[in-house]
Design an enzyme around this catalytic site. Structure first.
Site, PDB file in Angstrom:
ATOM      1  CG  HIS A 176      -2.021  -1.008   1.145  1.00  0.00           C
ATOM      2  ND1 HIS A 176      -3.324  -0.674   0.878  1.00  0.00           N
ATOM      3  CD2 HIS A 176      -2.008  -2.361   1.273  1.00  0.00           C
ATOM      4  CE1 HIS A 176      -4.076  -1.767   0.856  1.00  0.00           C
ATOM      5  NE2 HIS A 176      -3.297  -2.807   1.099  1.00  0.00           N
ATOM      6  CG  ASP A 378      -0.125   9.220   0.811  1.00  0.00           C
ATOM      7  OD1 ASP A 378      -0.108   8.052   1.226  1.00  0.00           O
ATOM      8  OD2 ASP A 378      -0.882  10.096   1.262  1.00  0.00           O
TER       9      ASP A 378
HETATM   10  C1  GDG Z   1      -2.234   3.637   3.287  1.00  0.00           C
HETATM   11  C2  GDG Z   1      -1.242   4.412   2.410  1.00  0.00           C
HETATM   12  C3  GDG Z   1      -2.928   4.390   0.559  1.00  0.00           C
HETATM   13  C4  GDG Z   1      -9.483   9.768   7.529  1.00  0.00           C
HETATM   14  N1  GDG Z   1      -9.973  10.503   8.541  1.00  0.00           N
HETATM   15  C5  GDG Z   1     -11.129   9.932   8.916  1.00  0.00           C
HETATM   16  C6  GDG Z   1     -11.354   8.834   8.103  1.00  0.00           C
HETATM   17  N2  GDG Z   1     -10.337   8.758   7.269  1.00  0.00           N
HETATM   18  C7  GDG Z   1     -10.193   7.748   6.213  1.00  0.00           C
HETATM   19  C8  GDG Z   1     -10.296   8.403   4.867  1.00  0.00           C
HETATM   20  C9  GDG Z   1      -9.537   7.411   4.002  1.00  0.00           C
HETATM   21  C10 GDG Z   1      -8.486   6.856   4.963  1.00  0.00           C
HETATM   22  O1  GDG Z   1      -8.906   7.156   6.281  1.00  0.00           O
HETATM   23  C11 GDG Z   1      -7.112   7.478   4.750  1.00  0.00           C
HETATM   24  O2  GDG Z   1      -6.615   7.003   3.528  1.00  0.00           O
HETATM   25  P1  GDG Z   1      -5.169   7.369   2.921  1.00  0.00           P
HETATM   26  O3  GDG Z   1      -5.122   6.826   1.541  1.00  0.00           O
HETATM   27  O4  GDG Z   1      -4.933   8.826   3.071  1.00  0.00           O
HETATM   28  O5  GDG Z   1      -4.116   6.732   3.838  1.00  0.00           O
HETATM   29  P2  GDG Z   1      -3.349   5.768   4.842  1.00  0.00           P
HETATM   30  O6  GDG Z   1      -4.189   5.436   6.031  1.00  0.00           O
HETATM   31  O7  GDG Z   1      -2.053   6.418   5.101  1.00  0.00           O
HETATM   32  O8  GDG Z   1      -3.140   4.394   4.036  1.00  0.00           O
HETATM   33  C12 GDG Z   1      -1.975   5.258   1.383  1.00  0.00           C
HETATM   34  C13 GDG Z   1      -3.808   3.569   1.459  1.00  0.00           C
HETATM   35  O9  GDG Z   1      -3.052   2.808   2.398  1.00  0.00           O
HETATM   36  C14 GDG Z   1      -4.666   2.588   0.660  1.00  0.00           C
HETATM   37  O10 GDG Z   1      -3.849   1.749  -0.112  1.00  0.00           O
HETATM   38  O11 GDG Z   1      -3.749   5.248  -0.224  1.00  0.00           O
HETATM   39  O12 GDG Z   1      -1.042   5.856   0.509  1.00  0.00           O
HETATM   40  O13 GDG Z   1      -0.406   5.239   3.232  1.00  0.00           O
HETATM   41  O14 GDG Z   1     -10.396   6.361   3.609  1.00  0.00           O
HETATM   42  O15 GDG Z   1     -11.661   8.548   4.525  1.00  0.00           O
HETATM   43  N3  GDG Z   1     -12.440   8.049   8.219  1.00  0.00           N
HETATM   44  C15 GDG Z   1     -13.350   8.381   9.191  1.00  0.00           C
HETATM   45  N4  GDG Z   1     -13.164   9.435  10.031  1.00  0.00           N
HETATM   46  C16 GDG Z   1     -12.076  10.232   9.925  1.00  0.00           C
HETATM   47  O16 GDG Z   1     -11.925  11.172  10.709  1.00  0.00           O
HETATM   48  N5  GDG Z   1     -14.458   7.643   9.320  1.00  0.00           N
END
Ligand code: GDG
Length: 484
Positions: A176, A378
């Site tokens: 990821h 990222d």
């Molecule tokens: C890894 C990789 C890759 C965020 N705040 C809240 C909330 N979220 C959810 C968002 C989104 C998720 O969390 C964050 O997704 P990201 O893609 O930014 O990142 P990582 O957690 O760092 O994940 C990344 C990912 O894996 C998938 O392969 O994209 O690059 O680092 O879904 O909506 N959800 C809720 N409340 C919040 O306050 N319910």
């Protein structure tokens, strides 16, 4: 959802997803243990797949073993479309494996930040034994015909462990986070061992073609007897008797889920809204983003009182000192900027340090005028995709870091920025806030088309199809995969 890539013909008998964390976290701090949903990109992407597909999810509960948990987990599994199978970790394992090797070696190194790494050999030793523990958990529930799909950098050695136990399964892996260029990767003291372990998977999926290139270059450098050939759109990497298929599979989201749902519960503010949504992490570039917002206010007096930054930061890795320092630095910057520019009727930055419910998050996405997604690096960043999917009226602007994996797919519609260039980000913010509606519509349509036509079901469908086809021949015959 595209039924074409999701046909019966490629579905294995059962899918076993293995990740470090389960989609639920168990909190044992009070009188009674409580179960709550985990937040993060991996869970957002995989949960709809398992809800659709059924199967089992193996992972750590976030706690040490507690005899009261069996019932809680059983109840959760009974009321969901898939079951969860817990792995427990002692406090020492958490410190060495999770906080240590995963989050203070692999995470910073793979995001291109070797100076933040703490190369402790005890951490690496714990990585090996913890991967063995996850492999044992797979072994206890595996049946012939299952597809084992391991997720992310915490578990790169699980397949090697399973093969060592003589299990000839189809085992695939999705990475990821970014894979770093060889000059950075080779600083890892256990580089050859890690790559050799990883190559025990049948299929290794990365977020972008650039990650695939970095991986293959690192393998060539660290394991010189490697041969690489083309296999359709993917590559076949062969070394020391191993053969793994490697390819790019950009992760996505359940597009329909973000289009539907309640309309905004957040009252439309008197000012324009810029939105940031991130886990608390130094890779997300939050201080740099705050500096850019400060510069915007400094340079454009006319925007003071007319624009508000809503920054949601989900607590993460709180046991690691560096993350606690980052939390403090962000809070300090927020209060400095609010103190410097705020008025009795306007607070420039609204800061939320907690996980907010999904429908509230959707309301934020729908209400914002600009999404500011500026990680320093990222793997993908699915917040950018969620924002686009939520914009059913095709309004709004995405300011996106060129170092997010999402930039490859969304670059034609987003305003791309280098997150380290504070002036440029402030300038892009100004363009976003003043962009006319026709341009917003055209850019947003372009991005929504990309996310709609490659949603998370397409992602999982093509990955599973390739995993089934790249598995050991004996197993493929056993499940009679169509087309073999
Ligand atoms: C890894 C990789 C890759 C965020 N705040 C809240 C909330 N979220 C959810 C968002 C989104 C998720 O969390 C964050 O997704 P990201 O893609 O930014 O990142 P990582 O957690 O760092 O994940 C990344 C990912 O894996 C998938 O392969 O994209 O690059 O680092 O879904 O909506 N959800 C809720 N409340 C919040 O306050 N319910």
């Amino acid at each position: 959802m595209d039924q074409g890539v999701w046909s019966e013909a490629m579905i294995p008998q059962r899918m076993i997803v293995v990740s470090n964390r389960l989609p639920v976290t168990i909190n044992c701090s009070g009188d009674q243990p409580r179960i709550q949903a985990s937040t993060g990109g991996l869970v957002t992407a995989l949960d709809p797949i398992l809800r659709q597909f059924g199967g089992c999810w193996i992972g750590w509960t976030g706690s040490a073993h507690d005899h009261r948990l069996a019932r809680l987990i059983g109840d959760w599994s009974a009321s969901h479309e898939y079951s969860v199978h817990p792995v427990f970790m002692s406090a020492a394992e958490k410190t060495r494996f999770y906080d240590g090797c995963c989050n203070q070696i692999i995470w910073p190194l793979f995001h291109g930040l070797p100076s933040r790494c703490c190369f402790e050999s005890a951490y690496w030793q714990s990585y090996r034994t913890s991967n063995e523990k996850f492999a044992r958990a797979v072994e206890t529930i595996w049946n012939c015909g299952d597809l084992v799909w391991v997720q992310d950098y915490h578990l790169m050695l699980v397949s090697q462990n399973l093969r060592g136990r003589g299990l000839d399964k189809r085992i695939a892996y999705f990475h990821h986070i970014p894979f770093p260029p060889p000059d950075i990767f080779e600083t890892l003291p256990w580089r050859a061992e890690l790559l050799f372990g990883l190559l025990h998977y049948d299929l290794i999926g990365f977020q972008t073609p650039r990650d695939v290139r970095n991986f293959v270059s690192s393998v060539r450098r660290c394991l010189p007897d490697t041969r690489v050939s083309h296999s359709g759109k993917n590559l076949l990497v062969k070394t020391r008797g191993l053969s793994a298929t490697v390819g790019p599979y950009p992760i996505s989201i359940d597009f329909d889920e973000f289009c539907a749902g309640p309309m905004p519960a957040i009252p439309k503010a008197a000012t324009k809204i810029i939105l940031g949504v991130d886990r608390l992490d130094y890779t997300k570039g939050i201080p740099q983003r705050l500096s850019a917002f400060r510069m915007l206010l400094e340079k454009h007096e006319e925007l003071r009182g007319r624009v508000t930054l809503f920054q949601i930061v989900v607590p993460s890795r709180e046991d690691i000192p560096e993350y606690r320092r980052l939390k403090f630095d962000i809070q300090t910057m927020v209060s400095e900027i609010n103190g410097e520019y705020g008025t009795p009727s306007w607070t420039p930055i609204q800061y939320f340090h907690r996980s907010i419910p999904r429908d509230e998050l959707l309301a934020f996405y729908r209400t914002a005028d600009v999404a500011l997604v500026t990680p320093l690096r990222d793997g993908m960043n699915i917040v950018a995709k969620e924002f686009c999917a939520s914009r059913t009226e095709n309004r709004g602007v995405l300011v996106l870091s060129e170092f997010a994996g999402a930039a490859e797919e969304l670059g034609a519609g987003a305003l791309l920025v280098n997150p380290n260039d504070i002036d440029a980000v402030a300038c892009a913010l100004h363009s976003a806030l003043t962009m006319n509606e026709a341009e917003q519509q055209s850019r947003m349509q372009t991005m929504r088309h990309v996310v709609r036509s490659h949603d998370v079901y397409n992602w999982a469908g093509s990955f599973i199809r390739d995993a089934v086809h790249s598995g050991p021949a004996a197993v493929r015959t056993a499940v009679q995969v169509a087309g073999d």
